[in-house]
Design an enzyme around this catalytic site. Structure first.
Site, short mmCIF file in Angstrom:
data_model
loop_
_atom_site.label_atom_id
_atom_site.label_comp_id
_atom_site.label_asym_id
_atom_site.label_seq_id
_atom_site.Cartn_x
_atom_site.Cartn_y
_atom_site.Cartn_z
N ARG A 82 34.96 35.24 46.21
CA ARG A 82 33.87 35.78 45.40
C ARG A 82 33.91 35.20 43.99
O ARG A 82 32.88 34.91 43.39
CB ARG A 82 33.96 37.32 45.38
CG ARG A 82 32.74 37.97 44.78
CD ARG A 82 32.74 39.47 45.03
NE ARG A 82 33.84 40.14 44.37
CZ ARG A 82 34.16 41.42 44.55
NH1 ARG A 82 33.45 42.17 45.40
NH2 ARG A 82 35.16 41.96 43.91
N LYS A 184 30.11 38.56 39.93
CA LYS A 184 30.89 39.52 39.13
C LYS A 184 31.09 38.92 37.74
O LYS A 184 32.09 38.27 37.46
CB LYS A 184 32.22 39.80 39.82
CG LYS A 184 32.68 41.23 39.58
CD LYS A 184 33.77 41.64 40.54
CE LYS A 184 34.32 43.00 40.20
NZ LYS A 184 33.45 44.12 40.54
N GLU A 220 22.24 49.34 43.81
CA GLU A 220 23.59 49.87 43.71
C GLU A 220 23.75 50.60 42.38
O GLU A 220 22.77 50.83 41.68
CB GLU A 220 24.62 48.75 43.87
CG GLU A 220 24.55 47.64 42.85
CD GLU A 220 25.74 46.68 42.94
OE1 GLU A 220 26.87 47.15 43.14
OE2 GLU A 220 25.53 45.48 42.79
C1 LIG Z 1 33.16 45.02 41.58
C2 LIG Z 1 31.85 45.63 41.90
C3 LIG Z 1 31.64 46.41 43.06
C4 LIG Z 1 32.75 46.79 44.00
O1 LIG Z 1 33.33 45.69 44.63
P1 LIG Z 1 34.77 45.83 45.34
O2 LIG Z 1 35.07 44.45 45.76
O3 LIG Z 1 34.64 46.76 46.46
O4 LIG Z 1 35.70 46.35 44.28
C5 LIG Z 1 30.37 46.88 43.31
N1 LIG Z 1 29.34 46.64 42.47
C6 LIG Z 1 29.50 45.91 41.34
C7 LIG Z 1 28.34 45.68 40.46
C8 LIG Z 1 30.76 45.39 41.03
O5 LIG Z 1 30.90 44.67 39.91
#
Ligand SMILES: *Cc1c(COP(=O)(O)O)cnc(C)c1O
Length: 341
Positions: A82, A184, A220
């Protein structure tokens, strides 16, 4: 290994400085070999790309002690992948996947005294990140970068039980349809701060962001993906190109299908269908799943039948199974548990 004298069950989610962190420098087209350092501070030029144009990305994962005393990390290869995708979208160099996993291993080993003991509910949170470090005043990608990893012990997410959250449908947007919602990057969090402070002022725990194009579909929250359970026990998660692909959510969908024999589908979820669901949860590394009891859409309350006192039954099964896999009580799918020592 002598553990630090920390009250593991009561530390909360804050930064506690540990002894060692990893750093690798990128210059003239190459990453150096990387090393651990005790210096927790970074000195940068005032014009560094990260400071002026927010060229920074990060990851988050956890290490913990299993029931047989091993220290392990959960699926760090997916964080490496990722982060590579995030890097490509912000015109940053990719830190190689094998080196990412090795560096995570090295940092956790060097700070093993800070890995909370089994049963404490606490974990070691690991934060890999990368940023443009040389000076850039015209808008362009930096040509020097630092890839770093630090770690910090964090307490149990649910102190005194998992209390269902109340969330509000936000008037702000998190990510444009062809923007950066799926990577991210710090920039996605910078813009979420005003929205979350506003939500808290209004008495809500979190924001539900909708797709900015039509404002009719669920995306989300600021930092966690949604999972819903239909009244006939099917697990549903929203599909959209602007959602961050949560590793926890992807793992839970697998657990639903392969361990619990449930139907699980990723599809568009309309705000109008929320009343059809029996349970709702937020998933991410920090909490695994936080139950949601209620969504408020401009005064209209949508209360899930699972209620405001405990996790719904399917959410609970998903939570218990995934945490059981993580802690070594339930056999994990191949490759999910990375043994550190
Ligand atoms: C990090 C993150 C998540 C959760 O991802 P995980 O890999 O399960 O920790 C969900 N939404 C956003 C916007 C994130 O930055």
């Amino acid at each position: 290994m002598e553990k630090k004298n920390i009250d593991w069950s009561n530390i909360g989610f804050g930064y506690i400085q540990t002894e060692k962190r990893y750093v690798s420098y990128y210059k003239e087209g190459d990453w150096d070999h990387g090393s651990l350092t005790e210096d927790a501070n970074i000195v940068l030029n005032e014009c560094a790309g990260v400071l002026q144009y927010a060229q920074t990305i990060f990851e988050g994962l956890k290490a913990y002690t299993t029931d047989d005393g091993r220290i392990v990390a959960f699926r760090p290869d997916l964080n490496a992948e990722r982060m590579a995708s995030s890097a490509e979208h912000l015109e940053m160099p990719v830190f190689p996947k094998e080196r990412f996993v090795d560096a995570v291993t090295e940092v956790v080993k060097a700070n093993a005294a800070y890995v909370p003991p089994y049963g404490s509910g606490a974990t070691l949170y690991i934060r890999p990140y990368m940023f443009g470090s040389n000076s850039v005043i015209g808008v362009k990608p930096a040509n020097e970068y630092q890839f770093r990893i630090f770690c910090t012990p964090v307490g149990p997410y649910f102190k005194g039980g998992a209390k269902p959250l109340t969330i509000c449908v936000s008037d702000f947007d998190r990510a444009a349809p062809h923007g950066t919602g799926h990577i991210k990057a710090g920039l996605n969090y910078a813009m979420s701060l005003h929205a979350i402070v506003t939500a808290h002022k209004n008495g809500y725990d979190e924001n539900m962001y909708l797709d900015p194009g039509t404002r009719s579909k669920v995306e989300e929250t600021g930092g966690a993906n949604f999972l819903f359970v239909t009244k006939d026990g099917k697990v549903v998660t929203p599909k959209s190109d602007s959602i961050l692909p949560s590793i926890t959510r992807r793992s839970l969908m697998h657990v639903a299908k392969e361990y619990l024999g449930l139907e699980a589908e990723e599809r568009e979820v309309y705000l109008d269908e929320l009343t059809d669901f029996a349970e709702c949860g937020l998933c991410g590394t920090a909490a695994v799943i936080s139950p949601v009891g209620k969504v408020v859409d401009h005064g209209r309350e949508i209360c899930f039948p699972s209620g405001m006192t405990e996790m719904g039954p399917v959410t609970r099964k998903l939570y218990d199974t995934l945490t059981g896999i993580q802690m070594g009580r339930i056999e994990a799918p191949k490759g999910w548990i990375h043994v550190i020592e």
